[in-house]
Design a protein around this motif. Structure first.
Motif, short mmCIF file in Angstrom:
data_model
loop_
_atom_site.label_atom_id
_atom_site.label_comp_id
_atom_site.label_asym_id
_atom_site.label_seq_id
_atom_site.Cartn_x
_atom_site.Cartn_y
_atom_site.Cartn_z
N ASN A 119 0.84 -1.21 0.00
CA ASN A 119 0.00 0.00 0.00
C ASN A 119 0.88 1.26 0.00
N LYS A 120 1.34 1.63 -1.22
CA LYS A 120 2.27 2.75 -1.35
C LYS A 120 1.66 4.06 -0.89
N GLU A 121 0.30 4.16 -0.97
CA GLU A 121 -0.36 5.42 -0.60
C GLU A 121 -0.03 5.81 0.84
N VAL A 144 7.11 -4.17 -0.87
CA VAL A 144 6.55 -5.24 -1.70
C VAL A 144 6.43 -4.75 -3.16
N ASP A 145 6.24 -3.46 -3.33
CA ASP A 145 6.20 -2.88 -4.67
C ASP A 145 7.45 -3.37 -5.41
N SER A 146 7.29 -3.88 -6.63
CA SER A 146 8.40 -4.60 -7.27
C SER A 146 9.64 -3.70 -7.46
N GLU A 147 9.42 -2.43 -7.82
CA GLU A 147 10.57 -1.53 -8.04
C GLU A 147 11.33 -1.31 -6.74
N HIS A 148 10.58 -1.14 -5.67
CA HIS A 148 11.21 -0.82 -4.38
C HIS A 148 11.84 -2.05 -3.76
N MET A 211 0.75 7.91 -13.14
CA MET A 211 0.69 8.36 -11.74
C MET A 211 1.31 7.30 -10.83
N ASN A 212 1.16 6.03 -11.21
CA ASN A 212 1.76 4.99 -10.37
C ASN A 212 3.25 5.23 -10.20
N LYS A 213 3.93 5.60 -11.30
CA LYS A 213 5.37 5.83 -11.19
C LYS A 213 5.64 7.08 -10.35
N GLY A 214 4.77 8.08 -10.49
CA GLY A 214 4.92 9.28 -9.66
C GLY A 214 4.78 8.95 -8.18
N LEU A 215 3.78 8.14 -7.86
CA LEU A 215 3.59 7.73 -6.45
C LEU A 215 4.81 6.94 -5.99
N GLU A 216 5.38 6.16 -6.92
CA GLU A 216 6.55 5.34 -6.56
C GLU A 216 7.80 6.19 -6.32
N VAL A 217 7.90 7.33 -7.02
CA VAL A 217 9.03 8.23 -6.75
C VAL A 217 8.92 8.72 -5.31
MG MG Z 1 5.40 -0.93 -8.75
#
Ligand code: MG
Ligand code: NDP
Length: 382
Positions: A119-121, A144-148, A211-217
Motif C-alpha cells: 500500500n504505497k499510498e 513489496v512494490d516490485s521496483e522498491h 501516476m503509479n510511477k509518480g507515487l513510486e518516486v
Molecule cells: Mg510498482
C-alpha cells in the motif's frame, strides 16, 4: 514460523500473498485477514486458512459473516486496526488500496511489527510520520512494490552516501507511445488492459496515466531517504529489470526476474532469507532484447505532478493522492475522460494552500479537503 496478518486479503496482492503462504506452509501462518466487499472469497480464505481474526468494512456484512463462521469478525477502521495489531501477528502485509491503508498500517508500526508494504499510498500521504514512527518503534518496513523491492535488494548493506541515483523502471502501461490527442478518447477497458501485470483496477489506471510511477518516486524518497533529484524514471516495456541503483563509482546494480508479484512478496515475507523456487527463472535465450526509453512527460503529466508535489512537501503529496483517487474512480465510472485525470489533479493542487503535515490529523484533513475539491471540479466539468 512467521505469523502474518493480511490487510486486503481478497485483492490482487492479498491473493498472491496467500499463494506464497500456501506453498510454504511450514514457514508461514495466517493470523488475520481483511476485505471490503468480496465476502465469498473471504469466506473461502477463512475456511482454508483458519485465521484468528477477520475484518470487513461495514457492520452489516460483519453480522452476516458471523452467522457463517466461528472466527472473530470485526468491522470498520477498528476492525482493520485489530487485524493489524493482533498480538500473535509478527508481520503485517499491507495491501489495502488507497489512503484507507494508512491508519491500520501505522497502528502495526506503532507496535513494532514488521510491515510488508504494498500500500504505497501510506508512504505517499504520510511518509514523514510513518518513517519517523517506524524508527521510533523499531518497526521494519520491507517494500513489496516490485521496483522498491528491487532497490531494497540492490542497496542492501550499502551506504546511502554511495548511491548516485536510483532508476525506477516502468512498463509504460497500455498507452505507451500515444500522443495526448490520441489519449483523449481511450476507454476504461483499454486502460484496464495492462501489458505485463495483472493488478487491481486503481493501480492499473495509475499505471496507464504514469501516476503509479509518480507515487513510486515519492514512496522511494521515504523508503530509501534519497532526495528527489536522485530518483529517476525509465520506461522499460519488458518489465524484466525491476529497477536499478547506480553508485558513486559508476557501477549499476539491477534486479531482474519475470514480472510476477510473488517474487517481491516472498522476499518481503522471508527476509532476510530467500525461499526456494518462488518464480520461474529467466530464460535468456527467449528474451529477445531489453529496451529502454524516456517517459513522455507531456502525454502523461501525472508523473510531473507527483514529482512537483514531492518537492513542494507538506500537505501536497496527500492532496495529490486524494485527488488522484477521486479522479481514477470517476474515470472508472465513466464520469470523466482519461485526460481529465491529470487536469483534475492539477486544478486541485493549484487551489491548495500548503500546510504542515506533522500529524495524522493534518494528513486526514488535507485528504478530506482534496476529495471535496476534486468532487466539485468533476461536477463543474460535466
Ligand atoms: Mg510498482
Ligand atoms: P485490489 O483492488 O486488487 O485489492 C484491494 C484490497 O483492499 C481488497 O482486499 C479490497 O477488498 C480491499 N479494500 C479496498 N478498499 C478498501 C477500503 N476502503 N477499506 C478496506 N479495505 C479495502 O488492489 P491491489 O491488490 O492491486 O493493490 C493493493 C495495494 O498494493 C495498492 O496500494 C497498490 O498500489 C499496491 N500494489 C499493487 C501491486 C499489484 O501487482 N497489484 C503492485 C505493487 C503495489 P475487496 O476485495 O473486498 O474489495
Amino acid at each position: 514460523m512467521k505469523n502474518i496478518s493480511i490487510l486486503g486479503s481478497t485483492g490482487s496482492i492479498g491473493r498472491s500473498t496467500i499463494e506464497v503462504v500456501r506453498r510454504y506452509r511450514d514457514k508461514f501462518k495466517i493470523i488475520g485477514l481483511s476485505a471490503k466487499s468480496n465476502i465469498e472469497l473471504l469466506l473461502k480464505q477463512i475456511e482454508e486458512l483458519s485465521p484468528e481474526i477477520v475484518a470487513v468494512t461495514d457492520e452489516e456484512t460483519a453480522r452476516a459473516l458471523r452467522k457463517r463462521v466461528k472466527v472473530e469478525v470485526l468491522s470498520g477502521t477498528e476492525g482493520l486496526i485489530a487485524v493489524a495489531t493482533h498480538e500473535k501477528a509478527d508481520f503485517v502485509l499491507s495491501a489495502i488500496v488507497g489512503a484507507a491503508g494508512l491508519i491500520p498500517t501505522l497502528s502495526a508500526i506503532r507496535l513494532g511489527k514488521t510491515i510488508g508494504l504494498a500500500n504505497k499510498e501510506t508512504l505517499v500521504i504520510a511518509g514523514k510520520i510513518v518513517t519517523e514512527e517506524a524508527k521510533k518503534h523499531s518497526a521494519r518496513i520491507i517494500p513489496v512494490d516490485s521496483e522498491h523491492s528491487a532497490i531494497f535488494q540492490c542497496l542492501e548493506n550499502r551506504k546511502t552516501s554511495e548511491v548516485r541515483r536510483i532508476i525506477l523502471t516502468a512498463s509504460g502501461g497500455p498507452f505507451r507511445g500515444r500522443s495526448k490527442k490520441e489519449l483523449k478518447s481511450v476507454k476504461v477497458e483499454e486502460a484496464l488492459r495492462h501489458p505485463n501485470w495483472k493488478m487491481g483496477a486503481k493501480i492499473t489506471v495509475d499505471s496507464a496515466t504514469l501516476m503509479n510511477k509518480g507515487l513510486e518516486v515519492i514512496e522511494a524518497h521515504w523508503l530509501f531517504g534519497l532526495s528527489p533529484e536522485k530518483i529517476e524514471v525509465l520506461i522499460h516495456p519488458e518489465s524484466i529489470i525491476h529497477s536499478m541503483a547506480e553508485f558513486t563509482d559508476g557501477t549499476i546494480l539491477a534486479q531482474l526476474s519475470r514480472p510476477d508479484m510473488k517474487a517481491p512478496i516472498a522476499y518481503a515475507l522471508s527476509y532476510p532469507e530467500r525461499l526456494s523456487n518462488v518464480v520461474e527463472p529467466l530464460d535468456f535465450k527467449s528474451l529477445r532484447s531489453l529496451t529502454f526509453e524516456l517517459p513522455d512527460r507531456e502525454a502523461f503529466p501525472c508523473l510531473d505532478l507527483a514529482c512537483t508535489a514531492l518537492k513542494e512537501e507538506g500537505t501536497f503529496p496527500a492532496v495529490l493522492n486524494a485527488a488522484n483517487e477521486v479522479a481514477v474512480e470517476a474515470f472508472l465510472k465513466e464520469r470523466i475522460g482519461f485526460n481529465d485525470i491529470p487536469l483534475l489533479i492539477k486544478k486541485v493542487l493549484d487551489k491548495h494552500q500548503k500546510r504542515p503535515c506533522n500529524t495524522i490529523e493534518e494528513v486526514l484533513e488535507a485528504d478530506a479537503w482534496a476529495r471535496k475539491e476534486a468532487e466539485k471540479e468533476i461536477r463543474s466539468m460535466r
